[in-house]
Design an enzyme around this catalytic site. Structure first.
Site, mmCIF file in Angstrom:
data_model
loop_
_atom_site.group_PDB
_atom_site.id
_atom_site.type_symbol
_atom_site.label_atom_id
_atom_site.label_comp_id
_atom_site.label_asym_id
_atom_site.label_seq_id
_atom_site.Cartn_x
_atom_site.Cartn_y
_atom_site.Cartn_z
ATOM 1 N N THR A 127 0.814 -1.225 0.000
ATOM 2 C CA THR A 127 0.000 0.000 0.000
ATOM 3 C C THR A 127 0.843 1.269 0.000
ATOM 4 O OG1 THR A 127 -1.669 -1.227 1.238
ATOM 5 C CG2 THR A 127 -1.886 1.166 1.233
ATOM 6 N N GLN A 336 -24.585 -3.797 22.732
ATOM 7 C CA GLN A 336 -26.018 -3.540 22.966
ATOM 8 C C GLN A 336 -26.548 -4.418 24.094
ATOM 9 O OE1 GLN A 336 -27.397 -1.108 21.334
ATOM 10 N NE2 GLN A 336 -29.407 -1.309 22.281
ATOM 11 N N GLY A 339 -25.615 -3.200 27.410
ATOM 12 C CA GLY A 339 -26.144 -1.878 27.752
ATOM 13 C C GLY A 339 -25.014 -0.893 28.037
ATOM 14 N N GLU A 363 -6.063 -5.860 4.312
ATOM 15 C CA GLU A 363 -5.919 -6.985 3.358
ATOM 16 C C GLU A 363 -7.039 -7.013 2.327
ATOM 17 O OE1 GLU A 363 -4.242 -10.704 4.263
ATOM 18 O OE2 GLU A 363 -3.164 -9.919 5.993
HETATM 19 C C1 LIG Z 1 -4.174 -1.008 10.417
HETATM 20 C C2 LIG Z 1 -3.868 -1.300 8.992
HETATM 21 C C3 LIG Z 1 -2.874 -2.235 8.682
HETATM 22 C C4 LIG Z 1 -2.498 -2.425 7.359
HETATM 23 N N1 LIG Z 1 -1.435 -3.264 7.082
HETATM 24 C C5 LIG Z 1 -0.931 -3.253 5.805
HETATM 25 C C6 LIG Z 1 0.303 -3.927 5.513
HETATM 26 O O1 LIG Z 1 0.926 -4.543 6.381
HETATM 27 N N2 LIG Z 1 0.797 -3.839 4.259
HETATM 28 C C7 LIG Z 1 0.131 -3.163 3.255
HETATM 29 O O2 LIG Z 1 0.623 -3.141 2.136
HETATM 30 N N3 LIG Z 1 -1.054 -2.541 3.502
HETATM 31 C C8 LIG Z 1 -1.592 -2.559 4.750
HETATM 32 N N4 LIG Z 1 -2.755 -1.896 5.021
HETATM 33 C C9 LIG Z 1 -3.446 -1.196 3.938
HETATM 34 C C10 LIG Z 1 -4.823 -1.753 3.620
HETATM 35 O O3 LIG Z 1 -4.710 -2.989 2.971
HETATM 36 C C11 LIG Z 1 -5.579 -0.679 2.824
HETATM 37 O O4 LIG Z 1 -5.927 0.335 3.750
HETATM 38 C C12 LIG Z 1 -6.797 -1.208 2.122
HETATM 39 O O5 LIG Z 1 -6.437 -2.095 1.097
HETATM 40 C C13 LIG Z 1 -7.671 -0.095 1.536
HETATM 41 O O6 LIG Z 1 -6.912 0.865 0.866
HETATM 42 P P1 LIG Z 1 -7.161 2.416 1.220
HETATM 43 O O7 LIG Z 1 -7.125 2.554 2.682
HETATM 44 O O8 LIG Z 1 -6.220 3.236 0.411
HETATM 45 O O9 LIG Z 1 -8.652 2.700 0.772
HETATM 46 P P2 LIG Z 1 -9.168 3.034 -0.729
HETATM 47 O O10 LIG Z 1 -8.676 2.028 -1.697
HETATM 48 O O11 LIG Z 1 -8.921 4.465 -1.004
HETATM 49 O O12 LIG Z 1 -10.725 2.799 -0.533
HETATM 50 C C14 LIG Z 1 -11.585 3.776 0.054
HETATM 51 C C15 LIG Z 1 -13.007 3.225 -0.006
HETATM 52 O O13 LIG Z 1 -13.390 3.050 -1.389
HETATM 53 C C16 LIG Z 1 -13.790 1.696 -1.589
HETATM 54 N N5 LIG Z 1 -13.385 1.256 -2.922
HETATM 55 C C17 LIG Z 1 -12.176 1.393 -3.520
HETATM 56 N N6 LIG Z 1 -12.190 0.829 -4.736
HETATM 57 C C18 LIG Z 1 -13.426 0.308 -4.912
HETATM 58 C C19 LIG Z 1 -14.076 -0.404 -5.971
HETATM 59 N N7 LIG Z 1 -13.425 -0.737 -7.093
HETATM 60 N N8 LIG Z 1 -15.360 -0.774 -5.803
HETATM 61 C C20 LIG Z 1 -16.033 -0.469 -4.655
HETATM 62 N N9 LIG Z 1 -15.486 0.202 -3.632
HETATM 63 C C21 LIG Z 1 -14.203 0.585 -3.754
HETATM 64 C C22 LIG Z 1 -13.087 0.898 -0.502
HETATM 65 O O14 LIG Z 1 -13.739 -0.334 -0.230
HETATM 66 C C23 LIG Z 1 -13.154 1.868 0.662
HETATM 67 O O15 LIG Z 1 -14.421 1.778 1.281
HETATM 68 C C24 LIG Z 1 -3.175 -1.736 6.331
HETATM 69 C C25 LIG Z 1 -4.220 -0.844 6.639
HETATM 70 C C26 LIG Z 1 -4.564 -0.609 7.948
HETATM 71 C C27 LIG Z 1 -5.640 0.408 8.255
#
Ligand SMILES: Cc1cc2nc3c(=O)[nH]c(=O)nc-3n(C[C@H](O)[C@H](O)[C@H](O)COP(=O)(O)OP(=O)(O)OC[C@H]3O[C@@H](n4cnc5c(N)ncnc54)[C@H](O)[C@@H]3O)c2cc1C
Length: 400
Positions: A127, A336, A339, A363
């Site tokens: 990411t 819930q 309470g 993931e």
């Molecule tokens: C605590 C934590 C640990 C993590 N650990 C790792 C790690 O170890 N290594 C790593 O590489 N990453 C890691 N991640 C990253 C994680 O996998 C991403 O946050 C996740 O894949 C979503 O990407 P984004 O946050 O950029 O959201 P975005 O991709 O910007 O998505 C934003 C919203 O749009 C929706 N969306 C996006 N595209 C579509 C589509 N085509 N259709 C419908 N809805 C869509 C998403 O579902 C979401 O609701 C971690 C994230 C967190 C929060």
């Protein structure tokens, strides 16, 4: 389908449950207040043989099945999803290498990390701020220079990033090809790999995420995993496997919510009887129990498929979104049922609710899981004969 465990796997399951009862559940609340890497618990988990389960025996690991990994993830997730994420994160970091690296590469780069006296960590770096769900937008570049590659870019949300000795990095070798230009590299920690911003989270505070900055990080060419352009395939094959692990942590959270809510419903009296005797509460508990059970079955099925070498993209997506939705719903229902007490930090379930939310995001968000499952269903249905054939139902109507 056969879920039966070998004696070794059965012992591992028992050991993980006993470990959780002694070292995770009683300390999870206190530890999360510190908001730091839970070093001592992780050391104990390493000594108890609960880490690096999937590394093949040729590279110094126990070579256990994905199914047995899900037992450990469920058991530890029952105690604390954050700690489970920390303990199981090497699975995510090293699975791309198990999928794409040679035995020589595993022996050289992974074996030294898993066979010492102290746990060492890998971190999965896919990411970026501009590339979340859309992995094809990765901007980190890897450029070949003689017998080396030079890596430049910034990854974010990297779990165990600050602790990692080895980074599994997805970088573009041919940006114009988008996903087909992605390649996978092993990047050992060095002066050219820096820890950036540490992310502050709502829940799962017992796991740590940070930016990792690669500044002219030079690595030997034998750090390329598979061939140039294999990165996207390696990442997707990895996630098909590791999503069963997230689903297992989610199953642990979903089950814990049932158990804590049921315990409370038995002892809390209102209107002269335990609240569990009100049908409104017992029906909620029944739905929660069924959700946890369904999550467990889908999770184990997805893991079992991977162990048999059966393609499980659709089933691991089902398991991930169903189990994490179950965890979120059960945690909310447990609050819930309890309470006002459910909302207090002194009681166990507000933490479940904060922790569960992340399971629906990392993931691959649950929208992305539904995208994966939906596209697989459509592809499979193209050649499906349901036995019902519409020959003609009006001009220009579809003929099925
Ligand atoms: C605590 C934590 C640990 C993590 N650990 C790792 C790690 O170890 N290594 C790593 O590489 N990453 C890691 N991640 C990253 C994680 O996998 C991403 O946050 C996740 O894949 C979503 O990407 P984004 O946050 O950029 O959201 P975005 O991709 O910007 O998505 C934003 C919203 O749009 C929706 N969306 C996006 N595209 C579509 C589509 N085509 N259709 C419908 N809805 C869509 C998403 O579902 C979401 O609701 C971690 C994230 C967190 C929060």
């Amino acid at each position: 389908m056969d879920y039966s465990l070998s004696e070794k796997e059965q012992k591992l399951w028992e050991r993980a449950k006993a470990f959780t009862l002694e070292h995770i559940t009683p300390h999870a609340h206190e530890l999360e207040k510190k908001n730091e890497f839970p070093k001592e618990v992780v050391q104990k988990a390493f000594e108890a043989g609960l880490m690096n389960l999937h590394i093949p025996t040729e590279a110094g690991g126990p070579g256990l099945s994905l199914l047995s990994e899900t037992f450990v993830s469920e058991a530890t997730g029952y105690g604390c999803a954050g700690l489970a994420t920390t303990i199981m994160c090497n699975n995510l970091a090293f699975t791309p290498l198990v999928v794409g690296a040679t035995t020589e590469q595993l022996k050289k780069y992974v074996e030294p990390l898993i066979t010492g006296k102290e746990p060492k960590f890998g971190a999965f770096c896919l990411t970026e701020r501009g590339a979340g769900s859309d992995a094809g937008a990765v901007a980190t570049r890897a450029v070949r220079d003689g017998d080396e590659y030079i890596i430049n870019g910034v990854k974010c949300y990297t779990t165990n990033g600050p602790q990692a000795s080895l980074f599994t990095v997805f970088a573009s070798t041919q940006p114009e090809l988008k996903t087909k230009g992605l390649s996978c590299f092993m990047v050992p920690k060095s002066k050219a790999t820096k820890v950036g911003h540490i992310e502050n989270k709502m829940g799962q505070k017992n796991s740590i995420q940070s930016e990792i900055i690669f500044e002219d990080a030079r690595i030997p060419k034998d750090c390329l995993v598979g061939k140039e352009g294999d990165g996207f395939r390696i990442a997707m094959t990895t996630l098909d496997k590791t999503r069963a692990g997230i689903a297992a942590i989610a199953t642990g959270v979903a089950q814990r919510a049932v158990d804590e809510a049921a315990k409370f419903a038995n002892i809390r009296h209102q209107f002269g009887q335990s609240i569990g005797r009100f049908q409104g509460i017992s029906f909620m508990l029944a739905d929660m129990g069924a959700r946890a059970a369904a999550a467990r079955q889908l999770t184990r099925y997805a893991a079992w498929m991977a162990d048999q070498g059966i393609r499980n993209s659709k089933d691991s997506a089902y398991a991930k979104f169903l189990a994490s939705d179950a965890a979120m719903q059960n945690a909310t229902d447990a609050v819930q049922i309890m309470g006002g007490y459910g909302y207090l930090e002194e009681y166990p379930v507000e933490k479940l609710m904060r922790d569960a939310k992340l399971l629906q995001i990392y993931e691959g968000t649950n929208q992305i899981q539904r995208l994966v499952a939906g596209s697989n269903i459509l592809r499979e249905s193209a050649n499906l004969d349901t036995g019902f054939h519409v020959k003609y139902s009006g001009r220009d109507a579809p003929v099925m």
